[in-house]
Structure formats: structure tokens, C-alpha cells
Design a protein around this motif. Structure first.
Motif, PDB file in Angstrom:
ATOM      1  N   LEU A 165       0.831  -1.183   0.000  1.00  0.00           N
ATOM      2  CA  LEU A 165       0.000   0.000   0.000  1.00  0.00           C
ATOM      3  C   LEU A 165       0.877   1.249   0.000  1.00  0.00           C
ATOM      4  CD1 LEU A 165      -2.706  -1.064   2.619  1.00  0.00           C
ATOM      5  CD2 LEU A 165      -2.833  -1.201   0.115  1.00  0.00           C
ATOM      6  N   ALA A 166       0.259   2.389  -0.280  1.00  0.00           N
ATOM      7  CA  ALA A 166       1.003   3.637  -0.340  1.00  0.00           C
ATOM      8  C   ALA A 166       1.643   3.950   1.008  1.00  0.00           C
ATOM      9  CB  ALA A 166       0.071   4.777  -0.759  1.00  0.00           C
ATOM     10  N   ASN A 167       2.937   4.278   0.979  1.00  0.00           N
ATOM     11  CA  ASN A 167       3.702   4.628   2.174  1.00  0.00           C
ATOM     12  C   ASN A 167       3.575   3.558   3.255  1.00  0.00           C
ATOM     13  OD1 ASN A 167       4.527   7.251   1.163  1.00  0.00           O
ATOM     14  ND2 ASN A 167       2.401   7.874   1.478  1.00  0.00           N
ATOM     15  N   GLY A 183       7.364   5.074  -9.274  1.00  0.00           N
ATOM     16  CA  GLY A 183       7.112   5.371  -7.864  1.00  0.00           C
ATOM     17  C   GLY A 183       8.263   4.895  -7.019  1.00  0.00           C
ATOM     18  N   ASP A 184       8.200   5.235  -5.737  1.00  0.00           N
ATOM     19  CA  ASP A 184       9.247   4.887  -4.802  1.00  0.00           C
ATOM     20  C   ASP A 184       9.113   3.434  -4.381  1.00  0.00           C
ATOM     21  OD1 ASP A 184      11.410   5.321  -3.239  1.00  0.00           O
ATOM     22  OD2 ASP A 184      10.337   6.338  -1.631  1.00  0.00           O
ATOM     23  N   TYR A 218      14.304   3.524  -3.745  1.00  0.00           N
ATOM     24  CA  TYR A 218      14.749   3.926  -5.075  1.00  0.00           C
ATOM     25  C   TYR A 218      13.540   4.464  -5.840  1.00  0.00           C
ATOM     26  CZ  TYR A 218      18.331   0.479  -3.810  1.00  0.00           C
ATOM     27  OH  TYR A 218      19.286  -0.243  -3.152  1.00  0.00           O
ATOM     28  N   MET A 219      13.730   5.548  -6.519  1.00  0.00           N
ATOM     29  CA  MET A 219      12.663   6.096  -7.343  1.00  0.00           C
ATOM     30  C   MET A 219      12.684   5.422  -8.709  1.00  0.00           C
ATOM     31  SD  MET A 219      10.104   8.113  -7.665  1.00  0.00           S
ATOM     32  CE  MET A 219      10.260   9.182  -6.239  1.00  0.00           C
ATOM     33  N   GLY A 270       6.153   4.164  -2.097  1.00  0.00           N
ATOM     34  CA  GLY A 270       5.531   5.465  -1.889  1.00  0.00           C
ATOM     35  C   GLY A 270       4.122   5.525  -2.440  1.00  0.00           C
ATOM     36  N   GLY A 271       3.737   4.515  -3.202  1.00  0.00           N
ATOM     37  CA  GLY A 271       2.383   4.456  -3.754  1.00  0.00           C
ATOM     38  C   GLY A 271       1.909   3.023  -3.793  1.00  0.00           C
ATOM     39  N   VAL A 272       0.658   2.819  -4.145  1.00  0.00           N
ATOM     40  CA  VAL A 272       0.123   1.463  -4.249  1.00  0.00           C
ATOM     41  C   VAL A 272       0.881   0.718  -5.341  1.00  0.00           C
ATOM     42  CG1 VAL A 272      -1.918   0.072  -4.711  1.00  0.00           C
ATOM     43  CG2 VAL A 272      -2.130   2.224  -3.453  1.00  0.00           C
TER      44      VAL A 272
END
Length: 225
Positions: free
Chosen positions: A98-100, A149-150, A167-168, A203-205
Motif C-alpha cells: 500500500l502507499a507509504n 514510484g518509490d 529507489y525512485m 511510496g504508492g500502491v
């Protein structure tokens, strides 16, 4: 001679029904010696299996107890662990993040574990002795399932985030141009009973497909002191 026999007859009931103190008037064991003791001779034993019962130890209160040599040796063996995914696992293991948020990396097999400290059911390492530990993990994700995303790896100590490498993901014209490998390495001081888990972060789903090959996705833990 009669005097010695009389004293022994008087002492036998005490030995049979009470605690005896030498150097103390308040014994707390069947035989309580307040002072040093000496064994002038012992009987030789050629049975190798007798070693498991031959170690005599004294605790902080002065109580003499027996402990097996195997448990003493194992308590001082340093931790060496390498694990990954079971050979029967799917070639691609999907985890949803999930995000974050953080999701456990389900490493479920062990190549070696000198102290039997890693639980493949809970995917958790539990330290049996205090020390400094070197901790490393690596995974290889399926590039086709990664979204921008991260995304990275984290190590948790006792359920609390200890260190993270993220890592992005970068895309160019809809194509991921960053490598699919993720890794993390750290030193950690652990006490007896402390736990370590590996988790993925996003950082995101995100749904990540992890390649289960042992040469691409694995972890190691070893005690350095």
C-alpha cells in the motif's frame, strides 16, 4: 569408636529429614556449603555421551547446577544464516504494498542456520544471544510489474523501522529505465530475543513481482562480534 558411632547415629536423622549447613546456620539446600570445597579424586569415565552431563556450573547465588555441554557450546556459536525462497515457490512471487506502507518479504527457506534462529513461517529472525550483526538482503523484481514510484527494502528491529533503502522508479516513454534489483545492508546491535524482519516499501500502491531464484533474491545474517 563408640563416640563416633554415637555422633553418626545422631546425625543420620538430620541428614534424612533436614537441610545441612557447613559454615552456615541457615542452610537453603539439602547441603549448603558456605566456603570452598575440594575434590581430591574423581573416577575416570570413557563414555563419550557422559560429556553432556559433566559440566558443573555455579549461578550468581552460589547454587551448583548441572548443564549439558551441548547447550553451552551452542550458546556461544555465532550466527550464520543464508535464506531465500523455497525451490517449490513460483518463479515470480507477487507482494502488494500500500502507499507509504511496508510489506514483509516472505523469505521462506533456509540454506543454513547455525543457531536455528530464523522462522520460515513468520519470516522472522530472533537473536539467541547479544552481539553486533551484519544484515543483508537483495531482491530482483520483474521489470514488467514495476510502476513508476518509490520502491525499496527496509529492515525492521522488534517491529520498528531501523533502516531503509528506497529507489525512485524512473520511466521514459512508458519504459522503466532503472534496474530491477533492490538491496540493503546494515550493522545492527541486538540483544537476546530481539527480532529482525525484511520488508518492501512503496511510496504508492504497488504490486511487485519478486523473482524467487536464490542467486537473485536472498538474505544473509551473520554475527560479527
Amino acid at each position: 569408636m563408640k563416640s563416633i558411632l554415637l555422633h553418626l547415629m545422631m546425625l543420620l536423622p538430620v541428614l534424612g529429614f533436614a537441610q545441612v549447613g557447613i559454615g552456615t546456620t541457615d542452610p537453603t539446600a539439602m547441603l549448603d556449603v558456605n566456603g570452598n570445597f575440594r575434590l581430591r579424586s574423581t573416577t575416570s569415565n570413557t563414555r563419550a555421551t557422559a560429556a553432556k552431563d559433566s559440566i558443573l556450573v555455579v549461578d550468581a547465588l552460589g547454587n551448583a547446577q548441572r548443564i549439558s555441554s551441548k547447550s553451552v557450546i551452542e550458546s556461544h556459536l555465532k550466527t550464520f544464516i543464508k535464506g531465500g525462497f523455497a525451490s517449490g515457490s513460483p518463479a515470480l512471487i507477487n507482494i502488494s504494498i500500500l502507499a507509504n506502507a511496508y510489506t514483509t518479504i516472505p523469505f521462506n527457506t533456509i540454506e543454513f542456520d547455525t543457531n536455528s534462529e530464523y522462522n520460515t513461517t513468520t519470516n522472522t529472525f530472533t537473536a539467541k544471544q547479544p552481539g553486533i550483526y551484519s544484515i543483508y538482503a537483495a531482491i530482483k523484481a520483474n521489470p514488467g510489474l514495476l510502476a513508476a514510484g518509490d520502491f525499496g527494502l527496509a529492515v525492521f528491529k522488534n517491529g520498528v523501522l531501523n533502516v531503509r533503502e528506497s529507489y525512485m522508479n524512473v520511466q521514459l516513454l512508458g519504459i522503466n529505465i532503472n534496474p530491477p534489483n533492490r538491496s540493503i545492508q546494515t550493522l545492527m546491535q541486538l540483544n537476546t530475543g530481539d527480532t529482525v524482519t525484511f520488508r518492501g516499501y512503496s511510496g504508492g500502491v504497488l504490486t511487485v513481482g519478486i523473482l524467487s531464484g536464490g542467486e537473485e533474491s536472498y538474505f544473509t545474517i551473520h554475527q560479527v562480534r
